[in-house]
Design an enzyme around this catalytic site. Structure first.
Site, mmCIF file in Angstrom:
data_model
loop_
_atom_site.group_PDB
_atom_site.id
_atom_site.type_symbol
_atom_site.label_atom_id
_atom_site.label_comp_id
_atom_site.label_asym_id
_atom_site.label_seq_id
_atom_site.Cartn_x
_atom_site.Cartn_y
_atom_site.Cartn_z
ATOM 1 C CB THR A 77 -2.113 38.438 -20.368
ATOM 2 O OG1 THR A 77 -2.331 39.780 -19.934
ATOM 3 C CG2 THR A 77 -0.890 38.393 -21.259
ATOM 4 C CB SER A 78 -1.142 34.879 -23.405
ATOM 5 O OG SER A 78 -0.678 33.890 -24.282
ATOM 6 C CB SER A 79 -3.827 30.953 -22.176
ATOM 7 O OG SER A 79 -4.807 29.954 -22.025
#
Length: 263
Positions: free
Chosen positions: A112-114
């Site tokens: 998720t995200s990074s």
């Protein structure tokens, strides 16, 4: 785990190994978000519970960077066996395959995200290691490329390229590679205020080009996983899910990710 192989940046890694392992167990690599850590991804997702039921292994890597964000920008991390955080993660995978007789053809990445950015990086630079990936609110492989760990232009959707240009970046991540490419699934909220939705459109261009397929969806599913979310298939190897009105804090859809991995 310690001393798990070439690890130039000092990535740390923890394993969840269930009491009852499947024969030649699959591996899921669960990759945390910025300002997160391995324990946050372990406690905040269902993969360990599912591993206990199904007998696969989960690897939870943790970035050494002080901001808790993964290196998805250096040439080293973007290039096969060249270094960076990506190589540390891959070394943990290789160690786990060797020490637990895991199935090298059933290794998957989710983040998720990074961690979604790193999923893109891993699938681009290490197509020989991963069978599939699922990226939750990320950016294309090499979109953050450059000297700074945070790339504001990419984050705000200002880095746009042709499908061919995006695909070439992936192919350059492992020059000369001619083997099977890992299939790619990615999710994004249309109201993402951290990594703008344009990145979803750029990911679509990138991964369809990698597989040599059109950017026109071959199949569309309304209300996929959640009411208002739309799934776009681009043949069997690329799946893109657009979450209408959803911010950067998009909920990981574990059931559908597991289906994508075939677990």
């Amino acid at each position: 785990i310690k001393n798990f192989g070439t690890n130039p940046t000092g990535v740390r890694a923890w394993l969840y190994v269930p009491a009852t392992l499947a024969a030649r167990p699959p591996i899921i690599v669960g990759i945390h978000w910025c300002h997160g850590d391995a324990n946050a991804f372990y406690s905040g997702t269902q993969f360990a519970t599912l591993a206990a039921q199904k007998g696969f292994i989960v690897i939870y890597p943790q970035t050494p960077n002080s901001d808790g964000c993964w290196d998805v920008h250096t040439n080293e991390t973007l290039t096969h066996n060249a270094g960076g955080d990506s190589l540390g993660i891959v070394s943990a995978v290789r160690w786990t395959i060797q020490n637990f007789n895991a199935n090298p053809s059933r290794v998957y990445a989710v983040g998720t995200s990074s961690g979604a950015m790193m999923t893109n990086v891993l699938l681009g630079a290490y197509p020989d290691v991963f069978a599939a990936g699922s990226a939750n609110a990320g950016v294309p492989y090499a979109c953050f490329q450059g000297t700074d760990s945070w790339n504001a232009a990419c984050a705000t959707g200002q880095v746009t390229k042709t499908a061919q240009q995006w695909g070439d970046l992936v192919r350059n991540g492992y020059p000369g590679y001619t083997g099977t490419r890992p299939k790619m699934q990615f999710w994004h909220g249309t109201a993402d205020q951290v990594l703008y939705y344009q990145n979803f459109l750029e990911e679509t261009k990138q991964w369809t080009n990698v597989f040599g397929v059109s950017t026109t969806a071959t199949n569309t599913v309304s209300n996929y996983a959640v009411s208002g979310w739309t799934r776009y298939d681009y043949g069997p190897n690329v799946m893109a899910i657009s979450a209408a009105g959803v911010s950067h804090d998009i909920q990981l859809q574990t059931t559908q990710v597991m289906e994508w991995f075939g677990l």
